[in-house]
Scaffold this active site. Structure first.
Site, PDB file in Angstrom:
ATOM      1  N   THR A 263      50.976  41.390  31.754  1.00 26.13           N
ATOM      2  CA  THR A 263      52.380  41.177  32.465  1.00 26.13           C
ATOM      3  C   THR A 263      52.496  40.087  33.059  1.00 26.13           C
ATOM      4  O   THR A 263      52.559  39.704  34.279  1.00 26.13           O
ATOM      5  CB  THR A 263      52.711  42.384  33.338  1.00 26.13           C
ATOM      6  OG1 THR A 263      51.478  42.139  34.282  1.00 26.13           O
ATOM      7  CG2 THR A 263      52.470  43.658  32.880  1.00 26.13           C
ATOM      8  N   LEU A 266      55.460  38.883  35.601  1.00 22.85           N
ATOM      9  CA  LEU A 266      55.817  40.142  35.853  1.00 22.85           C
ATOM     10  C   LEU A 266      54.901  40.873  36.752  1.00 22.85           C
ATOM     11  O   LEU A 266      53.918  41.123  36.359  1.00 22.85           O
ATOM     12  CB  LEU A 266      56.341  41.211  34.878  1.00 22.85           C
ATOM     13  CG  LEU A 266      57.495  40.593  33.934  1.00 22.85           C
ATOM     14  CD1 LEU A 266      57.734  40.921  32.867  1.00 22.85           C
ATOM     15  CD2 LEU A 266      59.093  40.441  34.947  1.00 22.85           C
ATOM     16  N   HIS A 372      39.537  39.900  48.349  1.00 25.31           N
ATOM     17  CA  HIS A 372      39.512  40.935  47.612  1.00 25.31           C
ATOM     18  C   HIS A 372      38.673  42.010  47.792  1.00 25.31           C
ATOM     19  O   HIS A 372      37.468  41.694  48.953  1.00 25.31           O
ATOM     20  CB  HIS A 372      39.308  40.394  46.034  1.00 25.31           C
ATOM     21  CG  HIS A 372      37.775  39.855  45.748  1.00 25.31           C
ATOM     22  ND1 HIS A 372      36.910  40.625  45.093  1.00 25.31           N
ATOM     23  CD2 HIS A 372      37.242  38.663  45.966  1.00 25.31           C
ATOM     24  CE1 HIS A 372      35.924  39.745  44.852  1.00 25.31           C
ATOM     25  NE2 HIS A 372      36.013  38.715  45.500  1.00 25.31           N
ATOM     26  N   ASP A 382      29.641  39.271  47.478  1.00 24.17           N
ATOM     27  CA  ASP A 382      30.905  39.040  46.823  1.00 24.17           C
ATOM     28  C   ASP A 382      31.503  40.314  46.352  1.00 24.17           C
ATOM     29  O   ASP A 382      30.933  40.775  45.619  1.00 24.17           O
ATOM     30  CB  ASP A 382      30.632  38.081  45.593  1.00 24.17           C
ATOM     31  CG  ASP A 382      31.926  37.991  44.958  1.00 24.17           C
ATOM     32  OD1 ASP A 382      33.014  38.320  45.581  1.00 24.17           O
ATOM     33  OD2 ASP A 382      31.823  37.261  43.834  1.00 24.17           O
ATOM     34  N   GLU A 420      40.016  41.200  41.604  1.00 23.80           N
ATOM     35  CA  GLU A 420      40.049  39.986  41.721  1.00 23.80           C
ATOM     36  C   GLU A 420      39.034  39.591  40.637  1.00 23.80           C
ATOM     37  O   GLU A 420      39.209  38.571  39.892  1.00 23.80           O
ATOM     38  CB  GLU A 420      39.736  39.365  43.157  1.00 23.80           C
ATOM     39  CG  GLU A 420      39.562  38.035  43.320  1.00 23.80           C
ATOM     40  CD  GLU A 420      38.163  37.277  42.991  1.00 23.80           C
ATOM     41  OE1 GLU A 420      38.277  36.078  42.977  1.00 23.80           O
ATOM     42  OE2 GLU A 420      37.252  37.995  42.582  1.00 23.80           O
ATOM     43  N   GLU A 421      37.875  40.339  40.618  1.00 20.99           N
ATOM     44  CA  GLU A 421      36.878  39.671  39.526  1.00 20.99           C
ATOM     45  C   GLU A 421      37.214  39.605  38.064  1.00 20.99           C
ATOM     46  O   GLU A 421      36.691  39.137  37.344  1.00 20.99           O
ATOM     47  CB  GLU A 421      35.535  40.765  39.695  1.00 20.99           C
ATOM     48  CG  GLU A 421      34.862  40.796  41.263  1.00 20.99           C
ATOM     49  CD  GLU A 421      34.296  39.375  41.268  1.00 20.99           C
ATOM     50  OE1 GLU A 421      34.388  38.486  40.644  1.00 20.99           O
ATOM     51  OE2 GLU A 421      33.563  39.214  42.630  1.00 20.99           O
ATOM     52  N   GLU A 432      53.824  37.947  42.261  1.00 23.37           N
ATOM     53  CA  GLU A 432      54.933  38.041  41.203  1.00 23.37           C
ATOM     54  C   GLU A 432      55.993  39.186  41.776  1.00 23.37           C
ATOM     55  O   GLU A 432      57.039  38.902  41.475  1.00 23.37           O
ATOM     56  CB  GLU A 432      54.251  38.855  39.947  1.00 23.37           C
ATOM     57  CG  GLU A 432      53.648  37.795  39.098  1.00 23.37           C
ATOM     58  CD  GLU A 432      52.915  38.168  38.058  1.00 23.37           C
ATOM     59  OE1 GLU A 432      52.308  37.355  37.077  1.00 23.37           O
ATOM     60  OE2 GLU A 432      52.346  39.362  37.985  1.00 23.37           O
ATOM     61  N   HIS A 549      27.059  38.272  41.311  1.00 22.17           N
ATOM     62  CA  HIS A 549      27.517  39.047  40.404  1.00 22.17           C
ATOM     63  C   HIS A 549      26.351  39.842  39.597  1.00 22.17           C
ATOM     64  O   HIS A 549      26.580  40.367  38.415  1.00 22.17           O
ATOM     65  CB  HIS A 549      28.478  38.362  39.333  1.00 22.17           C
ATOM     66  CG  HIS A 549      29.542  37.815  39.800  1.00 22.17           C
ATOM     67  ND1 HIS A 549      30.659  37.188  38.965  1.00 22.17           N
ATOM     68  CD2 HIS A 549      30.337  37.726  41.037  1.00 22.17           C
ATOM     69  CE1 HIS A 549      31.851  36.923  39.593  1.00 22.17           C
ATOM     70  NE2 HIS A 549      31.622  37.162  40.888  1.00 22.17           N
TER      71      HIS A 549
END
Lengths: 744, 744
Positions: A263, A266, A372, A382, A420-421, A432, A549
């Site tokens: 998207t 949008l 996030h 994180d 976010e990741e 948006e 991560h």
């Protein structure tokens, strides 16, 4: 209390430094909620409230937040992620310490997950088809937290499924130049599996570059040279130190843009138009899979072929060769590597949580502060180190709010972004959905993702207007650890630059697209910043913190290695709280727009020095750019003088509002949605991607690079001229925004 | 005075009608320039000042302005045009009646002119090459004003040079359907010269459509049926009546976009990037030339071939045949038509003149009022009738300003645009140069181009929020002529519609791209309106006033036929002045945003009725659109209630400012620069071009039309879904703009 004395001294020093931003202090209305705004139209920042807030931000509560937030893996859209949504809502709706209101808003976004039934698999397959070696499918369970169904196995999100098999080559970091170098060395790349190491270029770029050379699949690992300062043995790594264990694997998104992939532009509401995933762009073109350096060593140290050059060597303890294929005399002679990727794209619900403290005087001016919420595994560093700080700051402010002790002048919006990741998805969908409202009303966006990488120093990125408010805050807060330096004085020891205006100052980096600030600055043109505590760069060359991560990024890791005592977390909470309060409560917005002049001058000088001679040959004059920069500078200086004059005389709240609107909206003047049509969301003509080529106007630099080998009069040189005009028009528009409002 | 009594009564009636917009009246500061704003932060519209202004707008001064403005031809960029720039600057800098400041700003723009050395030429060429007939190269000099070097010969601006020759065909209005009809009738079009009449489609479209059928050149004329209600004889036409004389030719721009053709989206400053004219788009693809109906009659009445259908017939007094070629028995048997066009593109300087009255309280809020200055020849009606009104209104306001009697709350910007006739160039370049500043600060744009087409009634176009302020003004002013009706009551007799909310009201048209309001509404999203006095449509079917764009549009024409006594000019001046003052001085902005609900409901109902069934078949639901319209309506109603409540209680200027910002910025919420990439400048999702197909959401309608013949799942149906999402997101964003500012 010792701390109070230190703070008092720092506050005194800051006052002496006289930034001229804090003016006459008026009584803060108490009790009424919301108070009658007419009573406080001249409400200014209250230094006592600021001091109270600094004093109440509590390291042990941040620690408790972090423990709770990182107790379970909370991958985007997982039940645990949803449980944290509820936790945030409970906190922000708490009658004693909550905000004025809080809501979760959910988007339906395209995420990518490995298959549970068919795990991704990397193996060495002998000439007869026998599997001679298999890479681990999960990390070693060293602390009891690396096992279980909620630990997502290492994978490359958005990598397409596929089972390529071929000879192995080593391709360094997988940059365009790396593959060209292999080609130049005569290494046959078609149909191979390329082993690459993290760093140098973005994750997805490795697959994109490889595919251009008909490579069939890509492996990525983290070399101990790049993350552990060379250490690789089990007893040198976590849980014995903060270094990455041999089985650790960096997960990550390999999507090339940001925002929900289906998207673009949008909001990803259930009814929104969606692209067909088969035609959506930005996904890796070929299968790619990350592995640990323990497994990478087996692959890499058995390669045949010429030795890689010195730059390509790492710390696995062998000579890195290029391939293709394994050495003839070794155990894998004649073997190929098989890569089986079974990732699936799935539409999932992902939520943002938003909490607001209503501005008492100007509720339609928003200071946004976000981080996030989703992690890859436990995500203690994180992002939970950031969320732990966010929750502590919202608790302190919420408590003052609920007691009626304090109401901010402007509205404060707290945000916990989802997904976010996978590519800054929650924050991008938010921008948006509320593009217009935010563009009209947002004063600034503060991002704290990972709040503490390490304990050495503050680190900040941001657009020039936020530099001064970060400095003001950092001067007022003691640095954690021994000694009596302020965060500012400590910071300047680690990262500094010589400013033509101010002399030696801490260096504030520029904003790329590494976290949720990206849509705010690039798409919306909102002055943004990103704040953290970080390394002493003279002591480590690690790309990031070692367990980034991986399943080893746990509460214990933070408590033991990253920030024992949580004083760096507290320092970040204070810095952010201080910045936030200055932005929300100062009568005159503490955005120093004239600090853009320094950036513009340095961009201009770089353009004149490095691009000027060739531009001249192509009859492209930088003269209009010189004029435009001068116009901007003059307008910014004159505006500063008008503000100073107003501060000395009498003024009414409408006059202040009008000036503040000029300061707030300056950043918007640099937006041009038609400047870089191929760069999704990037509209800010000063901060669009620059290809790491030259610190100058990015559109100009990129167009120049594309034109440099073309003939005079080519379309590429016309584009250089067009990009130059785009910058000139933006600068002239910015100057017009700063000039007296009734000037023609 | 009779007039005062009438006005008094109308004012009384308007007050009784109680629109609730004018609130508590505070003293207007006198003398000081600029006054201390703090003294007047609650300054509201002063009904006495409004009455004073209405009384001082003087018909005879408008007449004198018009005489001076139309004395000489003042084609864009000509010395006479430049002389008018100086006239405007003198007036607006006059110490007794000028504005706070005035400046000319000059752009370097691409215009198109006929060659003086090689006049354009249309001729009938016999089989042996002899010229049997030549069309006039200039209009007949009937009043002594149609001759001389400054009268530009009739031409089609931006038509390419060329000398095509071929058989003549008659192609009605040159629409796509017209050429298809000729093709269906078996008329060979390749290599022909097509004679078309004005109307039906835009000027440039006639050449575009013709070229698709390999027509070699196009002629255009004005049929007496379309402009003169059929009259065509010299003694029935000017100077004996207001009808177009046989030699009259409508000049015009044939450029398909607007703005300077070489600098789309960039202001046409000397240093700006320019497209290569050879590759710029939007110019007619083949030569085209306008001629008078006297000459058209010779061509058309000698054609051979089948008779044209009834719709295609006109008032030239013969049976219109289709061709190709002339009748075999006639004087032109076997002849072809030769069209010689020698137009040249030239970079020329064209100026806007801007004058400002500084707002005393909110100088950073702009009410803009503009008209173009350039004409084709003398341009007494177009545009000088508008400029004459502009100058009279600026004189009256300037006099009050210089006396210190009055200062507006907000800034008023007067604009005299250059090069409108070539494609709204001056206004478009202005919006490109000051995009950001205008988007942040412009309250509304008022356009008066031709102020008086005829004497029957007011006529207005605009976006829904301006309807109420025009109505308020129109109710307060007596209609010119006998009787005691207000302009409003007179207007409703000519143009009306039944509103579900208000019952019978005058109908306000929607804004296309016919004058300088286009960049303001479509590119910038600024609430805009266009105001004029016009015809009784029951008495004439003329496309426009008969001498439009000809050398007969002179002062004498206006004085004798269009508006003897200039009372309609005065009525327009009063209406505009009244609207302008309400916008600049009302404490609460008189923009009724909830009037958008009616438009949205009607668009929605049309979509449901006409598109719904087929959309459903393609699994495209209008449900989210229904929800979004409802959300908008609820938010608009609630905002209205908040404004009413505030007006009844106590409030401070900041609260009013915040509400006004919501009203002002609503229109911006409908902008999406990525909605219609192929439609240059069109970003307003409710007012983009609709192809005259259906009064509904334009992007949806256009996409639907393109999809209708494609298969399920086609890209065209995906685009329908995308356009639907674009509208839904815009409406939700608009609702968010109207909701309480601290709501999440």
């Amino acid at each position: 209390m010792q701390w109070r004395k230190v703070l008092g001294r720092v506050v005194g020093a800051a006052a002496l430094l006289g930034l001229g931003i804090i003016l006459g202090h008026f009584a803060i209305p108490k009790g009424a909620n919301p108070p009658a705004p007419s009573a406080s139209a001249s409400q200014d920042l209250d230094p006592e409230i600021l001091e109270t807030i600094m004093g109440q931000l509590d390291a042990s509560r941040i620690r408790e937040n972090l423990r709770e937030l990182s107790r379970e893996p909370h991958l985007a859209s997982s039940p645990q992620d949803e449980a944290l949504v509820q936790l945030l809502l409970r906190r922000w709706r708490d009658p004693e310490s909550g905000l004025d209101s809080a809501e979760a808003s959910t988007y339906e976004v395209l995420l990518s997950f490995p298959s549970q039934e068919q795990p991704n698999h990397v193996a060495i397959v002998g000439p007869s088809g026998t599997i001679l070696f298999s890479c681990r499918q999960s990390e070693e369970n060293l602390t009891g937290e690396q096992g279980g169904p909620d630990v997502v196995p290492p994978y490359a999100a958005y990598a397409p499924p596929g089972t390529p098999q071929g000879l192995l080559v080593y391709a360094n970091r997988g940059s365009e130049d790396d593959f060209k170098e292999l080609q130049a060395q005569g290494i046959q790349l078609k149909g191979t599996i390329a082993l690459t190491r993290y760093g140098g270029v973005g994750r997805g770029a490795k697959a994109v570059n490889a595919a251009k050379h008909e490579v069939a699949g890509v492996l990525v690992y983290t070399d101990p040279a790049d993350i552990n300062d060379g250490r690789s043995l089990p007893n040198e790594t976590f849980p014995h130190s903060w270094h990455l264990p041999p089985s650790g694997v960096e997960r990550g998104s390999y999507y090339e843009y940001f925002g929900d992939p289906l998207t673009p532009y949008l909001p990803a509401n259930p009814s929104s138009f969606r692209l067909d995933p088969a035609t959506a762009s930005g996904f890796p073109p070929i299968p790619i899979q990350p592995i640990g350096f323990e497994d990478a060593k087996v692959l890499l140290c058995n390669l045949q072929g010429p030795s890689a050059e010195a730059d390509w060597q790492g710390a696995l303890g062998c000579d890195y060769k290029l391939g293709p294929g394994f050495e003839p005399g070794g155990m894998f002679a004649g073997s190929q590597v098989n890569l089986s990727v079974h990732n699936r794209l799935e539409l999932r619900n992902s939520s943002n949580v938003l909490g607001i403290i209503r501005g008492a005087v100007e509720p339609d001016r928003y200071v946004l502060y976000g981080n996030h919420r989703d992690s890859w595994v436990h995500g203690a560093v994180d992002p939970s180190s950031g969320t732990a700080v966010l929750l502590e700051l919202s608790r302190v402010l919420g408590t003052l709010l609920k007691k009626g002790t304090w109401h901010p002048r402007r509205s404060i919006v707290f945000a916990s972004w989802g997904a976010e990741e996978f590519g800054l998805i929650g924050s991008t969908e938010f921008t948006e959905e509320f593009f217009c409202k935010l563009q009209e009303r947002a004063v600034a966006y503060i991002n704290v993702d990972i709040s503490v990488f390490a304990n050495a120093t503050l680190s900040a990125r941001g657009t020039p207007p936020v530099q001064s408010v970060i400095f003001s805050a950092a001067k007022q807060i003691p640095a954690p650890g021994p000694g009596s330096l302020s965060i500012y004085d400590n910071w300047i020891r680690y990262f500094n630059r010589s400013s033509p205006v101010y002399g030696l100052v801490p260096s504030v980096g520029s904003l790329g697209a590494g976290s949720d600030y990206a849509p705010f600055i690039h798409f919306l043109g909102i002055s943004s910043m990103d704040i953290a505590y970080t390394y002493d760069r003279s002591k480590t060359s690690a790309r990031t913190y070692p367990t980034y991560h991986t399943a080893f990024d746990t509460f214990g890791y933070v408590e033991k290695f990253v920030d024992p005592g949580f004083s760096s977390h507290q320092a970040v909470a204070r810095t952010v709280g201080n910045v936030l309060l200055r932005l929300s409560d100062s009568l005159f917005l503490p955005l120093n727009v004239s600090d853009y002049s320094e950036t513009l001058q340095s961009f201009l000088q770089a353009a004149q020095l490095y691009l000027g001679p060739l531009l001249e040959k192509h009859s492209i004059s930088l003269g209009p750019l010189v004029t435009a920069v001068e116009k901007f500078e003059r307008a910014a200086v004159a505006l500063g003088q008008r503000i100073s004059a107003l501060q000395k005389g009498t003024f009414d709240p409408l006059q202040v509002r009008m000036l503040n609107d000029q300061l707030m909206l300056l950043e918007r003047a640099f937006l041009n949605p038609r400047a870089f049509p191929e760069e999704r969301y990037y509209s800010h003509v000063l901060w669009a991607p620059r290809n790491n080529f030259l610190d100058t106007f990015p559109g100009l630099a990129s167009a120049f690079l594309r034109a440099i080998d073309t003939d005079p009069g080519s379309a590429a040189w016309a584009e250089v001229q067009r990009q130059l005009s785009i910058v000139v028009v933006a600068l002239e528009g910015a100057a017009a925004t700063l000039r007296p409002v009734a000037d023609l």
